[in-house]
Scaffold this active site. Structure first.
Site, PDB file in Angstrom:
ATOM      1  N   TYR A  49      29.259  72.311  -0.644  1.00  0.00           N
ATOM      2  CA  TYR A  49      28.294  72.356   0.759  1.00  0.00           C
ATOM      3  C   TYR A  49      28.678  73.264   1.521  1.00  0.00           C
ATOM      4  O   TYR A  49      27.947  74.109   2.019  1.00  0.00           O
ATOM      5  CB  TYR A  49      28.152  70.934   1.266  1.00  0.00           C
ATOM      6  CG  TYR A  49      27.159  70.549   2.341  1.00  0.00           C
ATOM      7  CD1 TYR A  49      25.949  70.732   2.041  1.00  0.00           C
ATOM      8  CD2 TYR A  49      27.662  70.868   3.786  1.00  0.00           C
ATOM      9  CE1 TYR A  49      25.129  70.531   3.090  1.00  0.00           C
ATOM     10  CE2 TYR A  49      26.682  70.601   4.595  1.00  0.00           C
ATOM     11  CZ  TYR A  49      25.570  70.520   4.548  1.00  0.00           C
ATOM     12  OH  TYR A  49      24.531  70.252   5.587  1.00  0.00           O
ATOM     13  N   THR A  55      19.090  61.989  10.613  1.00  0.00           N
ATOM     14  CA  THR A  55      18.184  62.119   9.724  1.00  0.00           C
ATOM     15  C   THR A  55      18.564  61.343   8.357  1.00  0.00           C
ATOM     16  O   THR A  55      19.578  60.840   8.416  1.00  0.00           O
ATOM     17  CB  THR A  55      17.846  63.769   8.950  1.00  0.00           C
ATOM     18  OG1 THR A  55      19.221  63.790   8.369  1.00  0.00           O
ATOM     19  CG2 THR A  55      17.896  64.767  10.006  1.00  0.00           C
ATOM     20  N   ALA A 102      24.295  71.012  13.841  1.00  0.00           N
ATOM     21  CA  ALA A 102      25.510  70.171  13.855  1.00  0.00           C
ATOM     22  C   ALA A 102      25.085  68.785  13.667  1.00  0.00           C
ATOM     23  O   ALA A 102      25.671  68.206  12.391  1.00  0.00           O
ATOM     24  CB  ALA A 102      26.394  70.478  15.162  1.00  0.00           C
ATOM     25  N   VAL A 129      22.356  65.902  13.551  1.00  0.00           N
ATOM     26  CA  VAL A 129      21.059  65.623  13.850  1.00  0.00           C
ATOM     27  C   VAL A 129      20.708  64.321  12.909  1.00  0.00           C
ATOM     28  O   VAL A 129      20.889  64.171  11.690  1.00  0.00           O
ATOM     29  CB  VAL A 129      19.891  66.641  13.305  1.00  0.00           C
ATOM     30  CG1 VAL A 129      18.555  66.364  13.567  1.00  0.00           C
ATOM     31  CG2 VAL A 129      20.416  67.915  13.947  1.00  0.00           C
ATOM     32  N   SER A 137      24.500  74.926   8.410  1.00  0.00           N
ATOM     33  CA  SER A 137      25.017  73.995   9.061  1.00  0.00           C
ATOM     34  C   SER A 137      26.247  74.447   9.714  1.00  0.00           C
ATOM     35  O   SER A 137      26.974  75.413   9.327  1.00  0.00           O
ATOM     36  CB  SER A 137      25.664  73.012   8.067  1.00  0.00           C
ATOM     37  OG  SER A 137      26.558  72.038   8.134  1.00  0.00           O
ATOM     38  N   LYS A 138      26.832  73.832  10.697  1.00  0.00           N
ATOM     39  CA  LYS A 138      28.038  73.801  11.317  1.00  0.00           C
ATOM     40  C   LYS A 138      29.378  73.988  10.564  1.00  0.00           C
ATOM     41  O   LYS A 138      30.187  74.681  10.528  1.00  0.00           O
ATOM     42  CB  LYS A 138      28.221  72.776  12.492  1.00  0.00           C
ATOM     43  CG  LYS A 138      29.018  71.781  12.051  1.00  0.00           C
ATOM     44  CD  LYS A 138      29.302  70.760  13.206  1.00  0.00           C
ATOM     45  CE  LYS A 138      30.393  69.760  12.929  1.00  0.00           C
ATOM     46  NZ  LYS A 138      30.086  68.836  11.633  1.00  0.00           N
ATOM     47  N   ASN A 174      24.675  67.421   1.877  1.00  0.00           N
ATOM     48  CA  ASN A 174      26.010  67.354   1.793  1.00  0.00           C
ATOM     49  C   ASN A 174      26.625  66.393   0.841  1.00  0.00           C
ATOM     50  O   ASN A 174      26.552  65.356   1.015  1.00  0.00           O
ATOM     51  CB  ASN A 174      26.484  66.920   3.269  1.00  0.00           C
ATOM     52  CG  ASN A 174      28.025  66.916   3.576  1.00  0.00           C
ATOM     53  OD1 ASN A 174      28.615  67.423   2.472  1.00  0.00           O
ATOM     54  ND2 ASN A 174      28.223  67.118   4.832  1.00  0.00           N
ATOM     55  N   GLN A 211      34.444  70.972   7.037  1.00  0.00           N
ATOM     56  CA  GLN A 211      34.446  69.499   7.330  1.00  0.00           C
ATOM     57  C   GLN A 211      35.493  68.672   6.522  1.00  0.00           C
ATOM     58  O   GLN A 211      35.949  67.422   7.033  1.00  0.00           O
ATOM     59  CB  GLN A 211      33.002  68.834   6.952  1.00  0.00           C
ATOM     60  CG  GLN A 211      32.765  67.681   7.229  1.00  0.00           C
ATOM     61  CD  GLN A 211      31.426  67.197   6.850  1.00  0.00           C
ATOM     62  OE1 GLN A 211      30.861  67.003   5.753  1.00  0.00           O
ATOM     63  NE2 GLN A 211      30.430  67.064   8.040  1.00  0.00           N
ATOM     64  N   LEU A 220      13.480  71.809  -6.709  1.00  0.00           N
ATOM     65  CA  LEU A 220      13.770  73.031  -6.450  1.00  0.00           C
ATOM     66  C   LEU A 220      14.917  73.301  -7.273  1.00  0.00           C
ATOM     67  O   LEU A 220      14.978  74.807  -7.648  1.00  0.00           O
ATOM     68  CB  LEU A 220      13.964  73.505  -5.095  1.00  0.00           C
ATOM     69  CG  LEU A 220      12.814  73.455  -4.248  1.00  0.00           C
ATOM     70  CD1 LEU A 220      13.255  73.362  -2.717  1.00  0.00           C
ATOM     71  CD2 LEU A 220      12.049  74.655  -4.353  1.00  0.00           C
TER      72      LEU A 220
HETATM   73  P1  NAP Z   1      17.190  65.187   4.551  1.00  0.00           P
HETATM   74  O1  NAP Z   1      17.043  64.076   5.614  1.00  0.00           O
HETATM   75  O2  NAP Z   1      17.916  64.638   3.177  1.00  0.00           O
HETATM   76  O3  NAP Z   1      15.933  66.060   4.282  1.00  0.00           O
HETATM   77  C1  NAP Z   1      16.196  66.988   3.293  1.00  0.00           C
HETATM   78  C2  NAP Z   1      14.889  67.057   2.258  1.00  0.00           C
HETATM   79  O4  NAP Z   1      15.025  68.028   1.367  1.00  0.00           O
HETATM   80  C3  NAP Z   1      14.669  65.903   1.556  1.00  0.00           C
HETATM   81  O5  NAP Z   1      13.361  65.357   1.704  1.00  0.00           O
HETATM   82  C4  NAP Z   1      15.346  66.206   0.182  1.00  0.00           C
HETATM   83  O6  NAP Z   1      14.443  65.362  -0.658  1.00  0.00           O
HETATM   84  C5  NAP Z   1      14.912  67.400   0.049  1.00  0.00           C
HETATM   85  N1  NAP Z   1      15.391  68.182  -1.100  1.00  0.00           N
HETATM   86  C6  NAP Z   1      16.954  68.295  -1.139  1.00  0.00           C
HETATM   87  N2  NAP Z   1      17.031  68.871  -2.316  1.00  0.00           N
HETATM   88  C7  NAP Z   1      15.852  69.183  -2.710  1.00  0.00           C
HETATM   89  C8  NAP Z   1      15.471  69.807  -4.121  1.00  0.00           C
HETATM   90  N3  NAP Z   1      16.512  70.449  -4.955  1.00  0.00           N
HETATM   91  N4  NAP Z   1      14.201  69.976  -4.408  1.00  0.00           N
HETATM   92  C9  NAP Z   1      13.144  69.498  -3.499  1.00  0.00           C
HETATM   93  N5  NAP Z   1      13.249  68.725  -2.213  1.00  0.00           N
HETATM   94  C10 NAP Z   1      14.907  68.718  -2.203  1.00  0.00           C
HETATM   95  O7  NAP Z   1      18.386  66.164   5.236  1.00  0.00           O
HETATM   96  P2  NAP Z   1      18.303  67.106   6.776  1.00  0.00           P
HETATM   97  O8  NAP Z   1      19.626  66.485   7.390  1.00  0.00           O
HETATM   98  O9  NAP Z   1      16.899  66.944   7.154  1.00  0.00           O
HETATM   99  O10 NAP Z   1      18.693  68.333   6.226  1.00  0.00           O
HETATM  100  C11 NAP Z   1      17.944  69.454   6.243  1.00  0.00           C
HETATM  101  C12 NAP Z   1      18.682  70.830   6.277  1.00  0.00           C
HETATM  102  O11 NAP Z   1      19.728  70.731   7.585  1.00  0.00           O
HETATM  103  C13 NAP Z   1      19.638  70.667   5.034  1.00  0.00           C
HETATM  104  O12 NAP Z   1      19.925  72.133   4.531  1.00  0.00           O
HETATM  105  C14 NAP Z   1      21.397  70.396   5.711  1.00  0.00           C
HETATM  106  O13 NAP Z   1      22.187  71.007   5.239  1.00  0.00           O
HETATM  107  C15 NAP Z   1      21.067  71.033   7.247  1.00  0.00           C
HETATM  108  N6  NAP Z   1      21.671  70.215   8.028  1.00  0.00           N
HETATM  109  C16 NAP Z   1      21.395  68.907   8.493  1.00  0.00           C
HETATM  110  C17 NAP Z   1      22.360  68.402   9.458  1.00  0.00           C
HETATM  111  C18 NAP Z   1      22.047  67.112  10.169  1.00  0.00           C
HETATM  112  O14 NAP Z   1      22.902  66.623  10.982  1.00  0.00           O
HETATM  113  N7  NAP Z   1      21.269  66.274   9.672  1.00  0.00           N
HETATM  114  C19 NAP Z   1      23.507  69.248  10.118  1.00  0.00           C
HETATM  115  C20 NAP Z   1      23.652  70.411   9.716  1.00  0.00           C
HETATM  116  C21 NAP Z   1      22.977  70.910   8.690  1.00  0.00           C
HETATM  117  P3  NAP Z   1      15.147  64.321  -1.491  1.00  0.00           P
HETATM  118  O15 NAP Z   1      15.374  62.820  -0.579  1.00  0.00           O
HETATM  119  O16 NAP Z   1      14.485  64.092  -2.990  1.00  0.00           O
HETATM  120  O17 NAP Z   1      16.584  64.692  -1.858  1.00  0.00           O
END
Ligand code: NAP
Length: 260
Positions: A155, A190, A186, A188, A142-143, A95, A149, A65
C-alpha cells in the site's frame, strides 16, 4: 463560487463509498455527472439511487477494476453512455497490510495490482478523451506515502508511486493542457478506516489517541473536506495548478509536533 463543472463527466473510481462517495456527491452538487466505478453491492446500488433521488444525474458502472481489461471496459462504457470524459479521479484502494514480515513477494505484487495498476490503466485509457477537452486528473494518495505506517509495504509503495506519477503525468501532459494533482488524506472516517480501526484491541482508545495528535481541531478530516479540494482541483478555477500534492489533513503530516 461557480466551479463551472455543470454537465462535466467525471469518472470516480470507488465513487460509491467513503471518500469517493463524498467526491461523487460534491461533483453532483456542482451539476456535474459523476460516473461511479465500483464492484456491485447493495450499498453501491443504494448510493447511486440516493444521488438520483436527489435529482442528480449519475452513472454507475459495476466493475472490478482489478480484472485484465476492466479499466478499458470502464472507459469504453463511460463513453457509450456519456460521450465524453472531462475528468478522472483515481481513488479506489485499500490498505491491505502486506508488510515485509507479514507478507510475501507474491502478496506485494498483488497489493500493487490492487492499489496502483488501475490508477495507470484508467489514466491510459481515458487519455484520448481527456486530451480532447483539456481535462483534469486527481489522484487520491495517502499520508503513508510520505510517513510510512509499518507492515503495509504494498500500500505504501502504491501510494508513493501515485505521488510520483502525479508529477510525471503533470509533465507529460503539459502539451495537452491536462492538469494532474494529488490529494493526500491522513485520517478520514470511512468504511476502510473503520475496518482498519477494528483490527486494534481497543478501537475507541486508538481513535482517541490519533485525533489527539491532529493539530487543527483535534479531529478527523471530513470526507467532504477531501471532496471540496478535489472538485476545486478538477475545476477551471484551479487552472494554473498542476503537479501538486495537496495535504488535506488538519496539519497532521507537516506541522510541528511541539505545537501540541
Ligand atoms: P473505502 O471506504 O473502502 O472506499 C473505497 C471504495 O473503492 C470502496 O467502495 C471499494 O469497494 C472501492 N474499490 C476498491 N478497490 C476496487 C476495485 N478493484 N474495483 C472497484 N472498486 C474498488 O476507502 P476510503 O477510505 O474512502 O479510501 C479511498 C481512497 O482514499 C483510497 O485510495 C485510500 O487509500 C485513500 N485514503 C484514505 C484514508 C482514510 O483515512 N480513509 C487515508 C489516506 C488515504 P469495495 O467495498 O468493493 O472494496
Amino acid at each position: 463560487m461557480d466551479l463551472e463543472l455543470r454537465d462535466k463527466v467525471i469518472v470516480i473510481t470507488g465513487g460509491a463509498q467513503g471518500i469517493g462517495a463524498a467526491i461523487s456527491e460534491a461533483c453532483a452538487a456542482e451539476g456535474a455527472v459523476p460516473v461511479i466505478i465500483n464492484r456491485d453491492s447493495e450499498a453501491v446500488q443504494s448510493f447511486a439511487a440516493h444521488l438520483r433521488d436527489k435529482g442528480n444525474r449519475c452513472e454507475l458502472l459495476t466493475i472490478d477494476l482489478q480484472g485484465p481489461e476492466t479499466c478499458k471496459e470502464a472507459v469504453e462504457e463511460t463513453l457509450r453512455r456519456c460521450g465524453r470524459i472531462d475528468a478522472l479521479v483515481n481513488n479506489a484502494g485499500a490498505n491491505d497490510k502486506v508488510g515485509l514480515e507479514n507478507g510475501s513477494p507474491q502478496e506485494f505484487i498483488e497489493s500493487i495490482h490492487r492499489n496502483l495498476w488501475h490508477y495507470y490503466s484508467m489514466t491510459h485509457y481515458a487519455l484520448p478523451s481527456l486530451k480532447a477537452v483539456r481535462g483534469a486528473i486527481v489522484n487520491i494518495s495517502s499520508k503513508t506515502a510520505v510517513t510510512g505506517q509499518g507492515n503495509t509495504s504494498g500500500y505504501a509503495a502504491a501510494k508513493g508511486a501515485q505521488l510520483a506519477l502525479t508529477r510525471e503525468w503533470a509533465v507529460e501532459l503539459l502539451p495537452y493542457g491536462i492538469r494532474v494533482n494529488a490529494v493526500v488524506p491522513a485520517e478520514v472516517m470511512t468504511p476502510l478506516y473503520r475496518r482498519w480501526l477494528s483490527t486494534f484491541p481497543n478501537p475507541e482508545e486508538k481513535l482517541r489517541s490519533i485525533t489527539a495528535r491532529i493539530p487543527l481541531g483535534k479531529r478527523m478530516t471530513e470526507a467532504a473536506e477531501i471532496a471540496s479540494m478535489t472538485v476545486f482541483l478538477l475545476s477551471a478555477k484551479s487552472g494554473h495548478t498542476t503537479g501538486q500534492h495537496l495535504f488535506v489533513d488538519g496539519g497532521y503530516v507537516h506541522l510541528d509536533r511541539a505545537l501540541d
